[in-house]
Design a protein around this motif. Structure first.
Motif, PDB file in Angstrom:
ATOM      1  N   THR A  97       0.863  -1.179   0.000  1.00 53.67           N
ATOM      2  CA  THR A  97       0.000   0.000   0.000  1.00 53.67           C
ATOM      3  C   THR A  97       0.899   1.228   0.000  1.00 53.67           C
ATOM      4  O   THR A  97       2.036   1.175   0.454  1.00 53.67           O
ATOM      5  CB  THR A  97      -0.936   0.045   1.221  1.00 53.67           C
ATOM      6  OG1 THR A  97      -0.156  -0.017   2.424  1.00 53.67           O
ATOM      7  CG2 THR A  97      -1.901  -1.119   1.204  1.00 53.67           C
ATOM      8  N   SER A  98       0.394   2.305  -0.516  1.00 49.53           N
ATOM      9  CA  SER A  98       1.207   3.523  -0.552  1.00 49.53           C
ATOM     10  C   SER A  98       0.359   4.740  -0.234  1.00 49.53           C
ATOM     11  O   SER A  98      -0.865   4.731  -0.372  1.00 49.53           O
ATOM     12  CB  SER A  98       1.865   3.695  -1.930  1.00 49.53           C
ATOM     13  OG  SER A  98       0.885   3.944  -2.927  1.00 49.53           O
ATOM     14  N   GLY A  99       1.034   5.781   0.206  1.00 50.64           N
ATOM     15  CA  GLY A  99       0.377   7.033   0.534  1.00 50.64           C
ATOM     16  C   GLY A  99       1.445   8.074   0.813  1.00 50.64           C
ATOM     17  O   GLY A  99       2.455   8.127   0.122  1.00 50.64           O
ATOM     18  N   ILE A 100       1.218   8.845   1.839  1.00 44.88           N
ATOM     19  CA  ILE A 100       2.173   9.879   2.206  1.00 44.88           C
ATOM     20  C   ILE A 100       2.416   9.849   3.714  1.00 44.88           C
ATOM     21  O   ILE A 100       1.689   9.191   4.459  1.00 44.88           O
ATOM     22  CB  ILE A 100       1.682  11.291   1.815  1.00 44.88           C
ATOM     23  CG1 ILE A 100       0.357  11.611   2.534  1.00 44.88           C
ATOM     24  CG2 ILE A 100       1.531  11.418   0.303  1.00 44.88           C
ATOM     25  CD1 ILE A 100      -0.081  13.051   2.409  1.00 44.88           C
ATOM     26  N   VAL A 101       3.439  10.549   4.133  1.00 42.44           N
ATOM     27  CA  VAL A 101       3.626  10.830   5.551  1.00 42.44           C
ATOM     28  C   VAL A 101       2.610  11.912   5.918  1.00 42.44           C
ATOM     29  O   VAL A 101       2.673  13.033   5.417  1.00 42.44           O
ATOM     30  CB  VAL A 101       5.063  11.312   5.845  1.00 42.44           C
ATOM     31  CG1 VAL A 101       5.194  11.773   7.292  1.00 42.44           C
ATOM     32  CG2 VAL A 101       6.071  10.204   5.542  1.00 42.44           C
ATOM     33  N   SER A 102       1.653  11.568   6.756  1.00 43.40           N
ATOM     34  CA  SER A 102       0.558  12.487   7.082  1.00 43.40           C
ATOM     35  C   SER A 102       0.928  13.469   8.183  1.00 43.40           C
ATOM     36  O   SER A 102       0.458  14.607   8.204  1.00 43.40           O
ATOM     37  CB  SER A 102      -0.682  11.702   7.516  1.00 43.40           C
ATOM     38  OG  SER A 102      -1.079  10.789   6.511  1.00 43.40           O
ATOM     39  N   ALA A 103       1.752  13.016   9.133  1.00 42.06           N
ATOM     40  CA  ALA A 103       2.169  13.872  10.244  1.00 42.06           C
ATOM     41  C   ALA A 103       3.386  13.255  10.908  1.00 42.06           C
ATOM     42  O   ALA A 103       3.625  12.046  10.802  1.00 42.06           O
ATOM     43  CB  ALA A 103       1.049  14.052  11.251  1.00 42.06           C
ATOM     44  N   LEU A 104       4.148  14.094  11.590  1.00 39.15           N
ATOM     45  CA  LEU A 104       5.342  13.652  12.304  1.00 39.15           C
ATOM     46  C   LEU A 104       5.228  14.034  13.775  1.00 39.15           C
ATOM     47  O   LEU A 104       4.473  14.944  14.130  1.00 39.15           O
ATOM     48  CB  LEU A 104       6.596  14.283  11.698  1.00 39.15           C
ATOM     49  CG  LEU A 104       6.903  13.914  10.247  1.00 39.15           C
ATOM     50  CD1 LEU A 104       7.986  14.834   9.680  1.00 39.15           C
ATOM     51  CD2 LEU A 104       7.343  12.455  10.153  1.00 39.15           C
ATOM     52  N   GLY A 105       5.979  13.342  14.611  1.00 40.20           N
ATOM     53  CA  GLY A 105       6.034  13.710  16.018  1.00 40.20           C
ATOM     54  C   GLY A 105       4.791  13.371  16.810  1.00 40.20           C
ATOM     55  O   GLY A 105       4.555  13.939  17.876  1.00 40.20           O
ATOM     56  N   ARG A 106       3.981  12.435  16.327  1.00 42.11           N
ATOM     57  CA  ARG A 106       2.824  12.001  17.101  1.00 42.11           C
ATOM     58  C   ARG A 106       3.301  11.197  18.324  1.00 42.11           C
ATOM     59  O   ARG A 106       4.426  10.695  18.364  1.00 42.11           O
ATOM     60  CB  ARG A 106       1.909  11.112  16.270  1.00 42.11           C
ATOM     61  CG  ARG A 106       1.287  11.789  15.065  1.00 42.11           C
ATOM     62  CD  ARG A 106       0.302  12.855  15.456  1.00 42.11           C
ATOM     63  NE  ARG A 106      -0.577  13.209  14.355  1.00 42.11           N
ATOM     64  CZ  ARG A 106      -1.089  14.407  14.178  1.00 42.11           C
ATOM     65  NH1 ARG A 106      -0.788  15.387  15.021  1.00 42.11           N
ATOM     66  NH2 ARG A 106      -1.885  14.661  13.168  1.00 42.11           N
ATOM     67  N   SER A 107       2.424  11.060  19.297  1.00 45.96           N
ATOM     68  CA  SER A 107       2.673  10.185  20.436  1.00 45.96           C
ATOM     69  C   SER A 107       1.577   9.129  20.460  1.00 45.96           C
ATOM     70  O   SER A 107       0.423   9.404  20.126  1.00 45.96           O
ATOM     71  CB  SER A 107       2.679  10.966  21.745  1.00 45.96           C
ATOM     72  OG  SER A 107       3.769  11.863  21.792  1.00 45.96           O
ATOM     73  N   PHE A 108       1.974   7.924  20.853  1.00 45.61           N
ATOM     74  CA  PHE A 108       1.035   6.802  20.822  1.00 45.61           C
ATOM     75  C   PHE A 108       1.337   5.915  22.019  1.00 45.61           C
ATOM     76  O   PHE A 108       2.502   5.596  22.271  1.00 45.61           O
ATOM     77  CB  PHE A 108       1.200   6.021  19.511  1.00 45.61           C
ATOM     78  CG  PHE A 108       0.109   5.034  19.232  1.00 45.61           C
ATOM     79  CD1 PHE A 108      -1.038   5.421  18.558  1.00 45.61           C
ATOM     80  CD2 PHE A 108       0.219   3.713  19.638  1.00 45.61           C
ATOM     81  CE1 PHE A 108      -2.055   4.518  18.300  1.00 45.61           C
ATOM     82  CE2 PHE A 108      -0.781   2.798  19.389  1.00 45.61           C
ATOM     83  CZ  PHE A 108      -1.929   3.203  18.708  1.00 45.61           C
ATOM     84  N   ARG A 109       0.311   5.509  22.755  1.00 43.40           N
ATOM     85  CA  ARG A 109       0.539   4.723  23.962  1.00 43.40           C
ATOM     86  C   ARG A 109       0.675   3.242  23.602  1.00 43.40           C
ATOM     87  O   ARG A 109      -0.181   2.660  22.953  1.00 43.40           O
ATOM     88  CB  ARG A 109      -0.588   4.929  24.972  1.00 43.40           C
ATOM     89  CG  ARG A 109      -0.223   4.441  26.372  1.00 43.40           C
ATOM     90  CD  ARG A 109      -1.276   4.861  27.382  1.00 43.40           C
ATOM     91  NE  ARG A 109      -1.404   6.306  27.479  1.00 43.40           N
ATOM     92  CZ  ARG A 109      -0.580   7.073  28.199  1.00 43.40           C
ATOM     93  NH1 ARG A 109       0.443   6.541  28.817  1.00 43.40           N
ATOM     94  NH2 ARG A 109      -0.776   8.380  28.248  1.00 43.40           N
ATOM     95  N   SER A 110       1.765   2.634  24.045  1.00 40.95           N
ATOM     96  CA  SER A 110       2.001   1.219  23.778  1.00 40.95           C
ATOM     97  C   SER A 110       1.110   0.365  24.667  1.00 40.95           C
ATOM     98  O   SER A 110       0.491   0.845  25.625  1.00 40.95           O
ATOM     99  CB  SER A 110       3.473   0.868  24.035  1.00 40.95           C
ATOM    100  OG  SER A 110       3.743   0.876  25.432  1.00 40.95           O
ATOM    101  N   THR A 111       1.076  -0.949  24.357  1.00 38.25           N
ATOM    102  CA  THR A 111       0.276  -1.859  25.175  1.00 38.25           C
ATOM    103  C   THR A 111       0.830  -1.950  26.588  1.00 38.25           C
ATOM    104  O   THR A 111       0.118  -2.343  27.515  1.00 38.25           O
ATOM    105  CB  THR A 111       0.250  -3.255  24.542  1.00 38.25           C
ATOM    106  OG1 THR A 111       1.598  -3.705  24.324  1.00 38.25           O
ATOM    107  CG2 THR A 111      -0.479  -3.234  23.207  1.00 38.25           C
ATOM    108  N   ALA A 112       2.114  -1.592  26.785  1.00 38.88           N
ATOM    109  CA  ALA A 112       2.714  -1.609  28.122  1.00 38.88           C
ATOM    110  C   ALA A 112       2.378  -0.360  28.918  1.00 38.88           C
ATOM    111  O   ALA A 112       2.708  -0.255  30.095  1.00 38.88           O
ATOM    112  CB  ALA A 112       4.232  -1.754  28.012  1.00 38.88           C
ATOM    113  N   GLY A 113       1.734   0.631  28.278  1.00 39.29           N
ATOM    114  CA  GLY A 113       1.309   1.821  28.987  1.00 39.29           C
ATOM    115  C   GLY A 113       2.208   3.026  28.805  1.00 39.29           C
ATOM    116  O   GLY A 113       1.822   4.150  29.141  1.00 39.29           O
TER     117      GLY A 113
END
Length: 331
Positions: free
Chosen positions: A148-164
């Motif tokens: 699949t292809s697209g673009i880089v939509s945003a940088l520097g996001r934060s995302f919570r892992s399953t470990a918290g």
């Protein structure tokens, strides 16, 4: 003489002849990157022993060294009793878990290699630009080597892992991902890895996430060196709470929140430092602490065994306490 000859001249590139030319350039770019990378992308099958018997799962990964090291997601392989890797030519091989880090959702595997294996180059996610081409290769829903292809939509996001723990510097992309893409590479137009595909938002469309490759490089180094990622442990629990502007002015800080201590573990560095329940933590070694995630980020390997100065507000009294974190033994 034409008066316009005295004006500055501006030249622009000639527009493409038609939309087909644009499509051809884009298609050639994506196809070239895929041809460069596809032989290094693998299918990962895992077996886990659980209370309901043996269960199976799968995901994606990619070779990043010529001698058989594979990068994937921790959630694909964590706790597996057996791991098998299938290369694009159909060759299957058992894999050994070198180490994994649930808190960044990354893992490294090793498969035996009697010859040099096709592998991917790790790029530099610090040089990414929003809008540039992003290409994902993986095995979503069992469909091997889906592109699949697209673009880089945003940088520097934060995302919570399953470990918290909050993972920083996450790449957001609209290159479509589905279950089974986890652990596969996100590539730039030259077929270099810019991220490790890790998550989607269920129900959303074209909002997908990858761990930045520069974060992955650091985790890989830690796993190669220690078999785990080393982090500092202070021995406290807390929550992010707002602080008033009056309190911020009183402390001389430019932040609207802090960490309220809810528990101090017995025999921990926090207890030895004198931290108490309801203390407000506002900084460590001069760096602001406005959230639990800030506190986690600051408690990195560099602070293990070293004395730090923690800034708190206890009631109406600002205090500075000395704390010496130890190495976290969290599995």
């Amino acid at each position: 003489m034409d008066a316009r000859a005295d004006l500055p001249s501006h030249t622009t590139a000639a527009p493409p002849a038609n939309d087909d030319d644009l499509l051809d350039v884009y298609s050639e770019t994506v196809a070239g990157a895929v041809e460069h990378a596809q032989d290094a992308v693998v299918f990962i099958a895992v077996t886990q022993a659980g209370p309901r018997g043996r269960q199976s799962g799968s995901g994606s990964g990619f070779l990043f060294t010529p001698d058989g090291y594979v990068l994937t997601n921790s959630h694909v392989v964590h706790g597996a009793s057996s791991i098998e890797v299938t290369r694009p030519d159909g060759t299957k091989a058992p894999a050994q878990l070198v180490g994994d880090d649930p808190e960044t959702d990354l893992a490294v595997l090793r498969i035996g290699a009697s010859r040099t294996l096709t592998h991917l180059s790790l790029g530099d996610s610090a040089r990414l630009r929003v809008g540039q081409i992003a290409i994902a290769i993986g095995n979503p829903l069992g469909f091997a080597h889906t592109v699949t292809s697209g673009i880089v939509s945003a940088l520097g996001r934060s995302f919570r892992s399953t470990a918290g723990r909050m993972i920083d510097n996450i790449i957001q992309t609209d290159a479509a991902l589905n279950p089974g893409n986890s652990g596969g590479p996100l590539l730039d137009s030259r077929g270099r890895v810019i991220g490790v595909n890790t998550a989607i938002i269920p129900g959303a469309q074209a909002i997908c996430f990858a761990v930045a490759v520069n974060s992955a490089k650091w985790v890989v180094t830690q796993l190669f060196t220690h078999g785990r990622v080393r982090r500092a442990f202070a021995g406290l629990s807390g929550s992010t709470v707002p602080i008033s502007r009056r309190v911020a002015r009183f402390l001389g800080v430019d932040q609207g929140s802090a960490v309220r201590v809810s528990d101090v573990h017995m025999g921990s560095p926090a207890g030895a430092a004198g931290l108490k329940v309801d203390d407000l933590i506002v900084g460590i070694d001069g760096a602001p602490v406005s959230s639990v995630d800030d506190l986690q980020r600051l408690l990195d390997e560099s602070r293990i065994g070293k004395q730090c100065v923690i800034r708190i507000l206890r009631g109406n009294q600002p205090l500075f306490l000395n704390i010496q974190p130890v190495e976290s033994r969290r599995a």
